[in-house]
Design an enzyme around this catalytic site. Structure first.
Site, PDB file in Angstrom:
ATOM      1  N   ASN A 150       0.456  -0.878   0.276  1.00 53.13           N
ATOM      2  CA  ASN A 150      -0.441  -0.207   0.567  1.00 53.13           C
ATOM      3  C   ASN A 150       0.700   1.641  -0.231  1.00 53.13           C
ATOM      4  O   ASN A 150       0.652   2.250  -0.823  1.00 53.13           O
ATOM      5  CB  ASN A 150      -1.001  -0.165   1.135  1.00 53.13           C
ATOM      6  CG  ASN A 150      -0.605  -0.186   2.721  1.00 53.13           C
ATOM      7  OD1 ASN A 150       0.832  -0.863   2.335  1.00 53.13           O
ATOM      8  ND2 ASN A 150      -0.575   0.762   3.175  1.00 53.13           N
ATOM      9  N   GLY A 226       1.892  -6.549   7.273  1.00 50.54           N
ATOM     10  CA  GLY A 226       0.915  -6.492   6.321  1.00 50.54           C
ATOM     11  C   GLY A 226      -0.429  -6.939   7.127  1.00 50.54           C
ATOM     12  O   GLY A 226      -0.092  -6.619   8.179  1.00 50.54           O
ATOM     13  N   THR A 228      -3.513  -9.098   9.249  1.00 45.66           N
ATOM     14  CA  THR A 228      -2.713  -9.707  10.481  1.00 45.66           C
ATOM     15  C   THR A 228      -2.876 -11.634  10.204  1.00 45.66           C
ATOM     16  O   THR A 228      -2.146 -11.933  10.972  1.00 45.66           O
ATOM     17  CB  THR A 228      -4.536  -9.835  11.324  1.00 45.66           C
ATOM     18  OG1 THR A 228      -4.288  -8.244  11.801  1.00 45.66           O
ATOM     19  CG2 THR A 228      -4.475 -10.267  12.456  1.00 45.66           C
ATOM     20  N   ALA A 229      -3.682 -11.809   9.586  1.00 47.18           N
ATOM     21  CA  ALA A 229      -4.007 -13.095   8.798  1.00 47.18           C
ATOM     22  C   ALA A 229      -2.293 -14.005   8.604  1.00 47.18           C
ATOM     23  O   ALA A 229      -1.280 -15.047   9.255  1.00 47.18           O
ATOM     24  CB  ALA A 229      -4.647 -14.227   8.195  1.00 47.18           C
ATOM     25  N   GLU A 248       3.111  -5.101  12.292  1.00 42.41           N
ATOM     26  CA  GLU A 248       2.414  -4.323  12.454  1.00 42.41           C
ATOM     27  C   GLU A 248       1.456  -4.874  11.136  1.00 42.41           C
ATOM     28  O   GLU A 248       1.730  -5.008   9.777  1.00 42.41           O
ATOM     29  CB  GLU A 248       3.149  -3.249  11.589  1.00 42.41           C
ATOM     30  CG  GLU A 248       4.438  -2.018  12.642  1.00 42.41           C
ATOM     31  CD  GLU A 248       3.798  -2.043  13.894  1.00 42.41           C
ATOM     32  OE1 GLU A 248       3.038  -1.555  14.131  1.00 42.41           O
ATOM     33  OE2 GLU A 248       4.847  -1.600  14.795  1.00 42.41           O
ATOM     34  N   CYS A 282      -3.816   1.180   5.733  1.00 40.40           N
ATOM     35  CA  CYS A 282      -4.125   0.980   7.838  1.00 40.40           C
ATOM     36  C   CYS A 282      -4.037   1.763   8.251  1.00 40.40           C
ATOM     37  O   CYS A 282      -5.159   1.299   9.901  1.00 40.40           O
ATOM     38  CB  CYS A 282      -2.554   0.302   7.565  1.00 40.40           C
ATOM     39  SG  CYS A 282      -1.182   1.319   7.785  1.00 40.40           S
ATOM     40  N   GLU A 461       7.185  -0.065  16.523  1.00 39.82           N
ATOM     41  CA  GLU A 461       8.154   0.488  15.673  1.00 39.82           C
ATOM     42  C   GLU A 461       7.998   2.231  15.393  1.00 39.82           C
ATOM     43  O   GLU A 461       7.824   3.114  16.209  1.00 39.82           O
ATOM     44  CB  GLU A 461       8.149   0.989  13.949  1.00 39.82           C
ATOM     45  CG  GLU A 461       7.832  -0.748  13.729  1.00 39.82           C
ATOM     46  CD  GLU A 461       7.506  -1.360  12.076  1.00 39.82           C
ATOM     47  OE1 GLU A 461       7.070  -0.878  11.262  1.00 39.82           O
ATOM     48  OE2 GLU A 461       8.048  -1.991  11.642  1.00 39.82           O
TER      49      GLU A 461
HETATM   50  P1  NDP Z   1      -0.118  -9.135   3.722  1.00 36.21           P
HETATM   51  O1  NDP Z   1      -0.010  -9.906   4.137  1.00 36.21           O
HETATM   52  O2  NDP Z   1      -1.146  -9.931   2.214  1.00 36.21           O
HETATM   53  O3  NDP Z   1       0.852  -8.744   2.674  1.00 36.21           O
HETATM   54  C1  NDP Z   1       2.054  -8.122   3.076  1.00 36.21           C
HETATM   55  C2  NDP Z   1       3.967  -8.997   2.426  1.00 36.21           C
HETATM   56  O4  NDP Z   1       4.251 -10.549   3.321  1.00 36.21           O
HETATM   57  C3  NDP Z   1       3.812  -9.126   1.491  1.00 36.21           C
HETATM   58  O5  NDP Z   1       5.655  -8.704   1.054  1.00 36.21           O
HETATM   59  C4  NDP Z   1       3.885 -10.037   1.239  1.00 36.21           C
HETATM   60  O6  NDP Z   1       4.020 -10.764   0.340  1.00 36.21           O
HETATM   61  C5  NDP Z   1       4.218 -11.668   2.340  1.00 36.21           C
HETATM   62  N1  NDP Z   1       3.526 -12.477   2.754  1.00 36.21           N
HETATM   63  C6  NDP Z   1       2.515 -12.872   2.059  1.00 36.21           C
HETATM   64  N2  NDP Z   1       2.509 -14.191   2.755  1.00 36.21           N
HETATM   65  C7  NDP Z   1       3.892 -14.305   3.704  1.00 36.21           C
HETATM   66  C8  NDP Z   1       3.871 -15.457   4.162  1.00 36.21           C
HETATM   67  N3  NDP Z   1       3.230 -16.577   4.317  1.00 36.21           N
HETATM   68  N4  NDP Z   1       5.552 -15.143   4.344  1.00 36.21           N
HETATM   69  C9  NDP Z   1       5.564 -14.701   4.867  1.00 36.21           C
HETATM   70  N5  NDP Z   1       5.393 -13.495   3.658  1.00 36.21           N
HETATM   71  C10 NDP Z   1       4.359 -13.519   3.123  1.00 36.21           C
HETATM   72  O7  NDP Z   1      -0.314  -8.203   3.576  1.00 36.21           O
HETATM   73  P2  NDP Z   1      -0.865  -6.714   2.049  1.00 36.21           P
HETATM   74  O8  NDP Z   1       0.720  -6.967   1.396  1.00 36.21           O
HETATM   75  O9  NDP Z   1      -2.318  -7.065   1.385  1.00 36.21           O
HETATM   76  O10 NDP Z   1      -0.951  -5.358   2.603  1.00 36.21           O
HETATM   77  C11 NDP Z   1      -2.261  -4.894   3.175  1.00 36.21           C
HETATM   78  C12 NDP Z   1      -2.548  -4.974   5.559  1.00 36.21           C
HETATM   79  O11 NDP Z   1      -1.096  -4.885   5.861  1.00 36.21           O
HETATM   80  C13 NDP Z   1      -3.535  -5.250   5.399  1.00 36.21           C
HETATM   81  O12 NDP Z   1      -3.933  -5.521   6.525  1.00 36.21           O
HETATM   82  C14 NDP Z   1      -2.483  -3.809   6.183  1.00 36.21           C
HETATM   83  O13 NDP Z   1      -3.657  -3.538   7.120  1.00 36.21           O
HETATM   84  C15 NDP Z   1      -1.913  -3.628   6.430  1.00 36.21           C
HETATM   85  N6  NDP Z   1      -0.714  -3.102   7.048  1.00 36.21           N
HETATM   86  C16 NDP Z   1      -0.043  -3.074   8.304  1.00 36.21           C
HETATM   87  C17 NDP Z   1       0.189  -1.528   8.685  1.00 36.21           C
HETATM   88  C18 NDP Z   1       0.642  -0.929   9.899  1.00 36.21           C
HETATM   89  O14 NDP Z   1       1.498  -0.011  10.050  1.00 36.21           O
HETATM   90  N7  NDP Z   1      -0.325  -2.011  10.495  1.00 36.21           N
HETATM   91  C19 NDP Z   1       0.315  -0.435   7.612  1.00 36.21           C
HETATM   92  C20 NDP Z   1       0.526  -1.197   6.475  1.00 36.21           C
HETATM   93  C21 NDP Z   1      -0.815  -1.829   6.277  1.00 36.21           C
HETATM   94  P3  NDP Z   1       3.203 -10.611  -1.327  1.00 36.21           P
HETATM   95  O15 NDP Z   1       3.174  -9.112  -1.423  1.00 36.21           O
HETATM   96  O16 NDP Z   1       4.209 -11.357  -2.400  1.00 36.21           O
HETATM   97  O17 NDP Z   1       2.287 -11.570  -1.526  1.00 36.21           O
END
Ligand code: NDP
Length: 481
Positions: A150, A226, A228-229, A248, A282, A461
């Site tokens: 994002n 990223g 929560t799941a 985060e 987020c 952070e």
């Molecule tokens: P994801 O959880 O899908 O992905 C985040 C990162 O993790 C990506 O680089 C992704 O790779 C990687 N990833 C995916 N699966 C795995 C795994 N099994 N093991 C290790 N890494 C993995 O999130 P999104 O990219 O869809 O981002 C959106 C989410 O991020 C929203 O829930 C948002 O709220 C959260 N977010 C939280 C913030 C905070 O500061 N709390 C700030 C910004 C966003 P790939 O892209 O290749 O799938």
């Protein structure tokens, strides 16, 4: 077509398998570059390079480490337009937003931590008549950084900057959906003279590359932003290996508007906190609670402004919203709008895909959407949608709105609008939220702790919190008599 490459041991290289993944321009819905389809063998090479670089980098004086980071920041700044265009093409966000927010913030992240480390000190504890303790804070070694799509370069640098400043060597993975500015960063690192192996950027799929980072026994700490799941999956693998974790995660943030607010300021900031970056921040306030005496007035003005917000291709200087990040994400957002209708919600404005003309006809655009008439505990109001979709709900008392605001599994950020100082502090005290903004939104001081409560994350952070995360404390006791 540009072929993005991994950055391992100071070199730009393809994935070991030679495989690639298509990278889409969401504003046009077309493939415009490829990224390496990396796997565990690429992470193994990156870790080996990082391990070899650690001795040199961790013993480089912090002034010299900071100087290289500032050089990297300066080069990015000198290419602001190119970086902003790349970010916007990869992500779909308006170029103006990338030029005013994303790229300047990436520059600030690097400069901030390059200098913060110069002020970072550890403690000493004196024991009368016995001796004293001093605490060393040393870099951990090889650490992993995994970031989302994002705010691509903004969040990528938010992680790697404190890690590098503290003297660690890094293996990092940007989102596979938005890899371009991380790739441009790797070119800049080469140019700025960052020693080889200090930062390694490996592109590819989360379940392959992210998983390999999570499982690698020599990666001792992981900073992840990223969903929560995904955070849950990472924690389940990393926790039994006793890795340090900073997570985060998602949010479903309340935006609470009291009748005694400054109406115009609340309205204009609510436009941003609802729909900036197509609602894909987020910290966006997706549940808007409005005190009943101003509910109808606020609703009318908010709906009118939202309906007038221009959704357009990212290079349109008038665009308030660009494209959402991918076809599957667009479909997810649209499915939540359908769910909201099934749950009894009324769409007041938006609620549909925007079909553009010409070269943008296959792009992924959604009209900003306001929904009312939902209960606070329905799925639409409990689950993270992460798009330009907000709900509005009236409330009658502080107790009621606090109960609704705190009802989700999340606790990342909250916004409160009131001119009553006591009420503002009372609300801030009682909200389950890592961050509370009073009469504002997304004002960030990089020194402050950043992160969420409940299922929005673990750890903080920002500022010295990040430097503490990326260092290992060692206490030494010296007997004095
Ligand atoms: P994801 O959880 O899908 O992905 C985040 C990162 O993790 C990506 O680089 C992704 O790779 C990687 N990833 C995916 N699966 C795995 C795994 N099994 N093991 C290790 N890494 C993995 O999130 P999104 O990219 O869809 O981002 C959106 C989410 O991020 C929203 O829930 C948002 O709220 C959260 N977010 C939280 C913030 C905070 O500061 N709390 C700030 C910004 C966003 P790939 O892209 O290749 O799938």
């Amino acid at each position: 077509m540009k072929a993005i490459q991994n950055y391992i041991n100071g070199e730009l290289v393809a994935a070991s398998s030679g495989g690639t993944i298509d990278n889409y321009d969401p504003s046009r819905g077309v493939v415009y570059s490829t990224i390496p389809d990396s796997a565990h063998e690429d992470i193994a090479k990156a870790v080996e390079a990082a391990e070899a670089a650690f001795e040199g980098w961790s013993n480089t004086p912090k002034e010299a480490r900071g100087a290289i980071m500032i050089k990297i920041a300066d080069i990015i700044e000198s290419r602001l337009d190119a970086f902003a265009l790349a970010e916007s093409t990869d992500n779909g966000k308006p170029v103006k937003l990338a030029a005013e927010v994303d790229i300047p913030r990436a520059v600030s992240n690097l400069k901030f931590f390059a200098t913060a480390i110069q002020h970072f000190a550890a403690e000493s504890h004196y024991m009368e008549g016995i001796g004293f303790n001093y605490t060393l804070r040393k870099p951990i070694g090889v650490v992993g950084c995994i970031s989302p799509w994002n705010l691509p370069l903004y969040l990528f640098t938010w992680k790697i900057a404190p890690a590098l400043a503290a003297g660690n060597c890094v293996v990092a993975k940007p989102s596979e959906i938005t890899p371009m500015t991380a790739y441009l960063l790797s070119e800049v690192c080469k140019e700025a003279g960052l020693p080889k192996g200090v930062l390694n950027i490996v592109h590819g799929l989360g379940p392959k590359v992210g998983d390999a980072i999570t499982r690698h026994p020599k990666i001792k700490a992981i900073s992840f932003t990223g969903g929560t799941a995904t955070g849950q999956t990472i924690a389940s693998i990393a926790a039994p290996m006793f890795k340090k974790l900073s997570l985060e995660l998602g949010g479903k943030n309340p935006n609470i508007i009291f009748a005694d607010c400054d109406f115009d300021k609340a309205l204009s900031t609510t436009m941003r906190s609802s729909f900036a970056n197509q609602g894909q921040i987020c910290l966006c306030g997706s549940r808007i609670f409005i005190e009943r005496p101003i509910y109808e007035k606020f609703k009318e003005a908010f709906v009118a402004k939202t309906a007038a917000s221009k959704v357009s291709f990212p290079q349109d200087p008038e665009a308030k919203l660009g494209a959402v990040v991918s076809k599957s994400h667009m479909e997810k957002i649209l499915s939540y709008i359908e769910l909201a209708k099934e749950e009894g919600g009324t769409v007041l404005t938006g609620g549909e895909r925007v079909m553009m003309d010409g070269e943008y006809k296959d792009g992924y655009y959604i009209r900003p959407t306001i929904i009312e008439g939902l209960t606070f505990d329905c799925r639409t109001n409990q689950e993270e949608i992460f798009g330009p979709v907000v709900t509005i709900t009236p409330f009658d008392s502080e107790e009621e709105v606090l109960m609704m605001a705190n009802s989700t599994q999340y606790g990342l950020a909250a916004t409160v609008w009131t001119e009553n100082l006591n009420k503002a502090h009372r609300m801030a005290d009682k909200l389950d939220s890592g961050i509370v903004w009073i009469n504002s939104w997304l004002v960030r001081d990089l020194r402050t702790p950043f992160g969420g409560m409940k299922n929005s994350g673990v750890g903080r952070e920002g500022g010295f919190e990040a430097l503490r995360f990326f260092t290992e404390p060692k206490n030494v006791f010296v007997k004095s008599n």
